[in-house]
Design a protein around this motif. Structure first.
Motif, PDB file in Angstrom:
ATOM      1  N   PHE A 165       0.838  -1.200   0.000  1.00 16.99           N
ATOM      2  CA  PHE A 165       0.000   0.000   0.000  1.00 16.99           C
ATOM      3  C   PHE A 165       0.873   1.251   0.000  1.00 16.99           C
ATOM      4  O   PHE A 165       0.615   2.201  -0.754  1.00 16.99           O
ATOM      5  CB  PHE A 165      -0.915  -0.014   1.224  1.00 16.99           C
ATOM      6  CG  PHE A 165      -1.835   1.173   1.310  1.00 16.99           C
ATOM      7  CD1 PHE A 165      -3.060   1.168   0.658  1.00 16.99           C
ATOM      8  CD2 PHE A 165      -1.479   2.289   2.054  1.00 16.99           C
ATOM      9  CE1 PHE A 165      -3.914   2.266   0.742  1.00 16.99           C
ATOM     10  CE2 PHE A 165      -2.325   3.390   2.141  1.00 16.99           C
ATOM     11  CZ  PHE A 165      -3.546   3.375   1.479  1.00 16.99           C
ATOM     12  N   CYS A 166       1.889   1.267   0.817  1.00 18.72           N
ATOM     13  CA  CYS A 166       2.783   2.441   0.889  1.00 18.72           C
ATOM     14  C   CYS A 166       3.505   2.673  -0.432  1.00 18.72           C
ATOM     15  O   CYS A 166       3.622   3.812  -0.899  1.00 18.72           O
ATOM     16  CB  CYS A 166       3.794   2.260   2.019  1.00 18.72           C
ATOM     17  SG  CYS A 166       3.066   2.310   3.668  1.00 18.72           S
ATOM     18  N   VAL A 167       3.986   1.601  -1.052  1.00 19.06           N
ATOM     19  CA  VAL A 167       4.680   1.739  -2.340  1.00 19.06           C
ATOM     20  C   VAL A 167       3.714   2.242  -3.405  1.00 19.06           C
ATOM     21  O   VAL A 167       4.073   3.075  -4.241  1.00 19.06           O
ATOM     22  CB  VAL A 167       5.321   0.397  -2.764  1.00 19.06           C
ATOM     23  CG1 VAL A 167       5.966   0.532  -4.140  1.00 19.06           C
ATOM     24  CG2 VAL A 167       6.363  -0.047  -1.747  1.00 19.06           C
ATOM     25  N   ASP A 168       2.466   1.736  -3.386  1.00 22.67           N
ATOM     26  CA  ASP A 168       1.485   2.205  -4.359  1.00 22.67           C
ATOM     27  C   ASP A 168       1.214   3.690  -4.185  1.00 22.67           C
ATOM     28  O   ASP A 168       1.085   4.425  -5.173  1.00 22.67           O
ATOM     29  CB  ASP A 168       0.185   1.413  -4.215  1.00 22.67           C
ATOM     30  CG  ASP A 168      -0.892   1.913  -5.157  1.00 22.67           C
ATOM     31  OD1 ASP A 168      -0.683   1.847  -6.380  1.00 22.67           O
ATOM     32  OD2 ASP A 168      -1.931   2.407  -4.675  1.00 22.67           O
ATOM     33  N   LEU A 169       1.114   4.154  -2.942  1.00 24.96           N
ATOM     34  CA  LEU A 169       0.895   5.580  -2.701  1.00 24.96           C
ATOM     35  C   LEU A 169       2.029   6.430  -3.266  1.00 24.96           C
ATOM     36  O   LEU A 169       1.805   7.536  -3.761  1.00 24.96           O
ATOM     37  CB  LEU A 169       0.773   5.855  -1.200  1.00 24.96           C
ATOM     38  CG  LEU A 169      -0.579   5.624  -0.521  1.00 24.96           C
ATOM     39  CD1 LEU A 169      -0.497   6.038   0.938  1.00 24.96           C
ATOM     40  CD2 LEU A 169      -1.700   6.375  -1.220  1.00 24.96           C
ATOM     41  N   ILE A 170       3.236   5.892  -3.201  1.00 24.59           N
ATOM     42  CA  ILE A 170       4.404   6.668  -3.644  1.00 24.59           C
ATOM     43  C   ILE A 170       4.622   6.560  -5.147  1.00 24.59           C
ATOM     44  O   ILE A 170       4.834   7.562  -5.835  1.00 24.59           O
ATOM     45  CB  ILE A 170       5.668   6.191  -2.894  1.00 24.59           C
ATOM     46  CG1 ILE A 170       5.517   6.454  -1.395  1.00 24.59           C
ATOM     47  CG2 ILE A 170       6.916   6.898  -3.439  1.00 24.59           C
ATOM     48  CD1 ILE A 170       6.568   5.751  -0.547  1.00 24.59           C
ATOM     49  N   LEU A 171       4.556   5.344  -5.682  1.00 24.09           N
ATOM     50  CA  LEU A 171       4.954   5.100  -7.071  1.00 24.09           C
ATOM     51  C   LEU A 171       3.794   4.863  -8.036  1.00 24.09           C
ATOM     52  O   LEU A 171       3.956   5.052  -9.248  1.00 24.09           O
ATOM     53  CB  LEU A 171       5.907   3.902  -7.139  1.00 24.09           C
ATOM     54  CG  LEU A 171       7.222   4.026  -6.372  1.00 24.09           C
ATOM     55  CD1 LEU A 171       8.047   2.757  -6.529  1.00 24.09           C
ATOM     56  CD2 LEU A 171       8.011   5.240  -6.844  1.00 24.09           C
ATOM     57  N   GLY A 172       2.657   4.416  -7.528  1.00 22.34           N
ATOM     58  CA  GLY A 172       1.576   4.061  -8.442  1.00 22.34           C
ATOM     59  C   GLY A 172       1.971   2.873  -9.296  1.00 22.34           C
ATOM     60  O   GLY A 172       2.635   1.939  -8.822  1.00 22.34           O
ATOM     61  N   ASP A 173       1.589   2.895 -10.566  1.00 27.59           N
ATOM     62  CA  ASP A 173       1.949   1.827 -11.508  1.00 27.59           C
ATOM     63  C   ASP A 173       2.813   2.399 -12.618  1.00 27.59           C
ATOM     64  O   ASP A 173       2.288   2.904 -13.626  1.00 27.59           O
ATOM     65  CB  ASP A 173       0.693   1.185 -12.120  1.00 27.59           C
ATOM     66  CG  ASP A 173      -0.065   0.341 -11.114  1.00 27.59           C
ATOM     67  OD1 ASP A 173       0.597  -0.354 -10.322  1.00 27.59           O
ATOM     68  OD2 ASP A 173      -1.305   0.377 -11.121  1.00 27.59           O
ATOM     69  N   PRO A 174       4.147   2.349 -12.474  1.00 32.49           N
ATOM     70  CA  PRO A 174       5.024   2.871 -13.533  1.00 32.49           C
ATOM     71  C   PRO A 174       4.756   2.159 -14.862  1.00 32.49           C
ATOM     72  O   PRO A 174       4.598   0.940 -14.902  1.00 32.49           O
ATOM     73  CB  PRO A 174       6.433   2.532 -13.011  1.00 32.49           C
ATOM     74  CG  PRO A 174       6.270   2.377 -11.535  1.00 32.49           C
ATOM     75  CD  PRO A 174       4.911   1.809 -11.329  1.00 32.49           C
ATOM     76  N   ARG A 175       4.665   2.922 -15.938  1.00 34.48           N
ATOM     77  CA  ARG A 175       4.316   2.355 -17.245  1.00 34.48           C
ATOM     78  C   ARG A 175       5.352   1.372 -17.760  1.00 34.48           C
ATOM     79  O   ARG A 175       5.037   0.490 -18.556  1.00 34.48           O
ATOM     80  CB  ARG A 175       4.116   3.490 -18.261  1.00 34.48           C
ATOM     81  CG  ARG A 175       2.964   4.431 -17.912  1.00 34.48           C
ATOM     82  CD  ARG A 175       1.621   3.714 -17.951  1.00 34.48           C
ATOM     83  NE  ARG A 175       0.519   4.595 -17.528  1.00 34.48           N
ATOM     84  CZ  ARG A 175      -0.055   4.552 -16.340  1.00 34.48           C
ATOM     85  NH1 ARG A 175       0.389   3.703 -15.424  1.00 34.48           N
ATOM     86  NH2 ARG A 175      -1.042   5.368 -16.045  1.00 34.48           N
TER      87      ARG A 175
END
Length: 321
Positions: free
Chosen positions: A11-21
């Motif tokens: 969850f924390c990584v998603d908040l920071i990075l999202g989904d890099p293309r």
């Protein structure tokens, strides 16, 4: 405890990075698998309603179970190589199962041109996140489409995968993503998918039933913490939560409409055809562009509340065992 920690880190990584293309995403491979399985099943089966229905049942069983088995196997093999590697794979897939940052980023791409008065760019941006026709939408229509997308996808893209991740780790979370991806590709009531996509649509309704209702409750709580009208959100949710063909879609969307004090949904054009849909909420005021960041603030707050509550429940269960 390992699963819980993996979900928290994901969850924390998603908040920071999202989904890099640039990063390969499991949903992309799920989509390819769905396309190939559909092509194979249609080639093998006669073009009759009964055969197409059972072909859709096969698809609806094979993809989620295959995803569950494959991801569990990869995590197990990685753990055999080294426990840290198995945990890293678990965190990676927990991260990729969630869509908090991307949901905010994509809808803020709609907000920015609206603020500049660039309606054409706003229509183009919103067309990437909605299924409706956007070429004739007014500024208010574009704003409503973005707000509705945040609310509806909060369940499918955040709370539902979060719930399944916390219950069964990355394998169960990815199995849910497979179900949801299937529904988005074949779960249509048109000539092509009326029979073939029925099982996928029903399975998605079942898998999203509890998460959609949790999403509405978390949204109402988030409205209280972000300056929205929590009391009205509760009232509108109670009144309008069933006003949709889907048993789940109106749950968080009605709570959002009530929290903002606006009217959402209503008639919309899809593939050149007008679909008459009921409205959600009361038009206490007109929809305005600033409702997009307001809705995103509620979505982020509701996501954090959901994580805290669901993690606390799992923690309590672990302590009780």
């Amino acid at each position: 405890m390992t699963i819980l920690l993996a979900v928290l880190l994901g969850f924390c990584v998603d908040l920071i990075l999202g989904d890099p293309r640039w990063m390969p995403h499991p949903v992309v491979y799920m989509g390819k698998a769905i396309t190939r399985l559909e092509r194979l099943l249609r080639r093998l089966l006669p073009d009759t309603p009964r055969a197409l229905f059972w072909g859709g049942v096969v698809l609806a069983a094979v993809l989620p179970l295959g995803t569950l088995a494959f991801s569990a196997g990869v995590i197990w093999l990685a753990g055999r190589i080294h426990p840290a590697l198995g945990f890293a794979v678990q965190v990676l897939w927990c991260w990729q199962a969630l869509a908090v940052k991307d949901l905010r980023v994509e809808t803020m791409h709609v907000y920015e041109p609206l603020c500049k008065g660039d309606l054409l760019a706003a229509r183009k941006a919103v067309s990437r996140v909605v299924g409706r026709d956007t070429q004739s939408l007014t500024s208010e229509g574009v704003t409503k489409a973005a707000v509705e997308t945040i609310a509806e996808n909060f369940s499918d893209g955040v709370i539902a995968p979060m719930l399944y991740l916390i219950i069964g780790g990355a394998p169960l979370g990815l199995a849910y993503k497979a179900i949801n991806t299937m529904d988005s590709m074949v779960g249509y009531k048109n000539d092509k998918y009326l029979y073939f996509g029925r099982a996928a649509a029903k399975l998605d309704d079942a898998a999203g039933y509890i998460p959609a209702r949790l999403s509405a409750l978390f949204w109402i709580a988030a409205a209280f913490f972000t300056g929205g009208n929590a009391a009205n959100a509760w009232r509108i949710w109670r009144r309008d939560r069933r006003k949709h063909a889907s048993p789940n879609a109106a749950q968080p969307e009605s709570a959002c409409a009530g929290a903002l004090g606006v009217q959402l949904a209503g008639p919309a054009w899809y593939f050149g055809k007008l679909h008459e849909k009921p409205t959600l909420g009361d038009a206490l005021r007109p929809v305005e562009v600033e409702d997009i960041p307001r809705t995103n603030r509620m979505m982020l707050t509701a996501s954090l509340l959901g994580l805290v509550v669901l993690a606390a429940v799992r923690w309590a269960v672990l302590l009780a065992l």
